[in-house]
Design a protein around this motif. Sequence first.
Motif, short mmCIF file in Angstrom:
data_model
loop_
_atom_site.label_atom_id
_atom_site.label_comp_id
_atom_site.label_asym_id
_atom_site.label_seq_id
_atom_site.Cartn_x
_atom_site.Cartn_y
_atom_site.Cartn_z
N ILE A 149 -11.50 -80.03 57.94
CA ILE A 149 -11.68 -78.94 58.90
C ILE A 149 -12.47 -79.48 60.08
N ASN A 150 -11.86 -79.42 61.25
CA ASN A 150 -12.53 -79.83 62.47
C ASN A 150 -13.07 -78.57 63.12
N THR A 151 -14.40 -78.47 63.20
CA THR A 151 -15.03 -77.27 63.76
C THR A 151 -15.23 -77.38 65.26
N GLY A 152 -14.89 -78.52 65.85
CA GLY A 152 -15.14 -78.75 67.26
C GLY A 152 -16.41 -79.55 67.46
N GLN A 153 -17.34 -79.44 66.51
CA GLN A 153 -18.59 -80.18 66.57
C GLN A 153 -18.67 -81.23 65.46
N ALA A 154 -17.95 -81.00 64.39
CA ALA A 154 -17.97 -81.92 63.24
C ALA A 154 -16.69 -81.75 62.44
N THR A 155 -16.41 -82.74 61.60
CA THR A 155 -15.28 -82.66 60.68
C THR A 155 -15.82 -82.61 59.26
N ILE A 156 -15.41 -81.59 58.55
CA ILE A 156 -15.83 -81.36 57.17
C ILE A 156 -14.60 -81.57 56.29
N SER A 157 -14.78 -82.18 55.13
CA SER A 157 -13.66 -82.33 54.21
C SER A 157 -14.08 -81.87 52.83
N GLY A 158 -13.09 -81.51 52.01
CA GLY A 158 -13.34 -81.05 50.66
C GLY A 158 -12.14 -81.28 49.78
N THR A 159 -12.34 -81.10 48.48
CA THR A 159 -11.26 -81.33 47.52
C THR A 159 -10.30 -80.16 47.41
N SER A 160 -10.74 -78.97 47.77
CA SER A 160 -9.90 -77.77 47.75
C SER A 160 -10.61 -76.69 48.56
N PHE A 161 -9.89 -75.62 48.87
CA PHE A 161 -10.51 -74.53 49.60
C PHE A 161 -9.66 -73.27 49.53
N TRP A 162 -10.25 -72.16 49.98
CA TRP A 162 -9.50 -70.93 50.19
C TRP A 162 -10.00 -70.30 51.48
N ALA A 163 -9.16 -69.50 52.12
CA ALA A 163 -9.52 -68.86 53.39
C ALA A 163 -8.84 -67.51 53.49
N LEU A 164 -9.48 -66.62 54.26
CA LEU A 164 -8.84 -65.36 54.59
C LEU A 164 -7.62 -65.66 55.47
N GLU A 165 -6.72 -64.71 55.58
CA GLU A 165 -5.47 -64.90 56.30
C GLU A 165 -5.68 -65.34 57.75
N ASP A 166 -6.74 -64.87 58.39
CA ASP A 166 -7.00 -65.25 59.78
C ASP A 166 -7.92 -66.46 59.89
N PHE A 167 -8.30 -67.05 58.77
CA PHE A 167 -9.16 -68.23 58.70
C PHE A 167 -10.53 -67.98 59.33
N SER A 168 -10.94 -66.72 59.41
CA SER A 168 -12.27 -66.40 59.95
C SER A 168 -13.36 -66.70 58.93
N TYR A 169 -13.00 -66.68 57.66
CA TYR A 169 -13.94 -67.01 56.58
C TYR A 169 -13.22 -67.93 55.61
N TYR A 170 -13.91 -68.98 55.17
CA TYR A 170 -13.32 -69.91 54.21
C TYR A 170 -14.41 -70.52 53.36
N GLU A 171 -14.02 -71.01 52.19
CA GLU A 171 -14.93 -71.71 51.28
C GLU A 171 -14.28 -73.03 50.88
N ILE A 172 -15.11 -74.08 50.87
CA ILE A 172 -14.65 -75.42 50.54
C ILE A 172 -15.33 -75.85 49.24
N LYS A 173 -14.58 -76.53 48.37
CA LYS A 173 -15.18 -77.08 47.15
C LYS A 173 -15.43 -78.57 47.37
N GLN A 174 -16.57 -79.02 46.88
CA GLN A 174 -16.98 -80.42 46.98
C GLN A 174 -16.86 -80.91 48.42
#
Length: 191
Positions: free
Chosen positions: A147-172
Amino acid sequence: MLSRISFFLFIGVCGFFLSACNSDLNSAKPIDLNENVQVETTKGAEIIYSDSTKVKAKLKAPILLHFKAAKPYYEMPKGIDVVFYDENLKPTSTVTSDYAIRREHEKTIELRRNVVAKNMKGETFKSEELFWDENTKKFYSNQVVSINTGQATISGTSFWALEDFSYYEIKQGSGPIQFNADLDSTATATP
């Protein structure tokens, strides 16, 4: 004498392979050749998803194959481009992929290869796999995501997000974490 041994060895090896093949054939599931699956092909497909007469999403696919089987499904072998809208028809997120399949009864879409999603905050999500559950209105993946937030890139092993991607959770998840400068300077982070 040597030719007899070679002959018996050859017969033994053939018998071994034939018995191995036989057990595999016995365990194979039978194919129902009586089911006549019809396939409809649409080029330049555009599908509009709505809820209570309000447009929620628009999907475009260069090729759409509709398999009319006992469990019908749509295959989009050349990929898709989806735009999600809010109640005022303003785009909230987009999703693209090189391949997709929608299972009608399950109301899920499986996206594969070069999956890219963007939200209105400018964040970009990338993965090789993404599932969209139309019932829960959530996306999820069990593959590596960045996930590139514009300020940093975050990575994870899996994730879920709301349909509009306004909220998401990343594992590991891993990546740089920025703290708000307005926080009390006496606050400390604990490991």
